[in-house]
Write an enzyme that holds these catalytic residues in place. Sequence first.
Site, mmCIF file in Angstrom:
data_model
loop_
_atom_site.group_PDB
_atom_site.id
_atom_site.type_symbol
_atom_site.label_atom_id
_atom_site.label_comp_id
_atom_site.label_asym_id
_atom_site.label_seq_id
_atom_site.Cartn_x
_atom_site.Cartn_y
_atom_site.Cartn_z
ATOM 1 N N HIS A 106 43.441 38.349 46.793
ATOM 2 C CA HIS A 106 43.358 38.000 48.211
ATOM 3 C C HIS A 106 42.923 39.221 49.016
ATOM 4 O O HIS A 106 43.301 40.358 48.700
ATOM 5 C CB HIS A 106 44.706 37.513 48.729
ATOM 6 N N GLU A 123 51.887 38.201 49.823
ATOM 7 C CA GLU A 123 52.777 37.157 49.312
ATOM 8 C C GLU A 123 54.047 37.769 48.730
ATOM 9 O O GLU A 123 54.035 38.912 48.264
ATOM 10 C CB GLU A 123 52.099 36.359 48.191
ATOM 11 N N HIS A 181 46.026 38.800 40.243
ATOM 12 C CA HIS A 181 47.259 38.147 39.813
ATOM 13 C C HIS A 181 47.014 36.695 39.407
ATOM 14 O O HIS A 181 45.980 36.105 39.736
ATOM 15 C CB HIS A 181 48.298 38.175 40.952
ATOM 16 N N ARG A 201 38.601 33.633 43.512
ATOM 17 C CA ARG A 201 38.846 33.320 42.108
ATOM 18 C C ARG A 201 38.002 34.216 41.219
ATOM 19 O O ARG A 201 36.782 34.292 41.373
ATOM 20 C CB ARG A 201 38.496 31.849 41.867
#
Length: 325
Positions: A106, A123, A181, A201
């Site tokens: 991200h 996150e 991740h 991705r």
Amino acid sequence: MITVSPLYPLKFHPILKPKVWGGKKLAKLFKKNAVGNIGESWEISGVNENVSEILNGPLKEKSLNWLLENYKEKLVGEKVYKDFGNQFPLLFKFIDAREDLSVQVHPDDILAKKRHNSFGKTEMWYILDVEKNGKLILGFNERMDQKKYLKALSENKITKVLNSETVQNGYVFIIKPGTVHAIGAGILLAEIQQTSDVTYRIYDWDRPDTNGQMRELHTDLALEAIDFTPAKTKLEYSEEINKPTHIGTTDFFSVNKLVLSESFVRDLNEIPSFTVYMCLEGAAIIETDDFSEEIKKGETILIPAQLPEIKFTTNSASFLEVYIP
């Protein structure tokens, strides 16, 4: 401004997301009204086209955006409203990975703003349930730079340089922007993140999506976002009973764990924002002076900033407590 009802503890309709890698645990363990392979339950969301609607009380069916427009700092707190206005700053999810998720990264706030006019995506994951040998991918297993990374990618050897960590129930991880991740098969977790749906991705296990098409990879976009510096992601904490245990703080939110074996009054005056509780186990009645609401395992509730305290009536329940410091 129109006359509005007093605020109270707010529950929202879960927004259920079918995923090719999703499973049945959100229905089986959390009693979500989920049919098919559901990968995510968005518990509270201000993401465009995925804005939560209230499930309970006098404001039932009003949207989170409507709440912000009408209650402003009474809902989220003065500083939060000053910083974010009518954009709810956090996104809360439960995620069920029946299969491995894609390997992804991200962007941070600066890159996300430049490319997508969006927040970045920091996150935190709290592991709720792990099947045998459940693992996360977190960063790389060797010193990596852009040249070595591109070589591994071009030779289809990216999985050989990814760091894999075995996990257990109760483990907590912070996933900072730039960290490569993936959530591994057999893991159920709670996720707290910035309000963002921007994901790059890197690798998707050569797997077609639910429509039978291969999902797009974002090799070029990801390259600028990746942080090749090794970073510690797992958080250590010592759990206490009948008092908040601090788990961790990011630049965007702070998280405690609250394990209760008896009724408990939580003074919220020290918290300058709204507070969100994600129920991990058990059940409780949450009470204010003039309102009460049950919360059970797999449910989430938002306590508006203007409420000074709440009472938990229970003999067994545990929660993640999330706020903006």
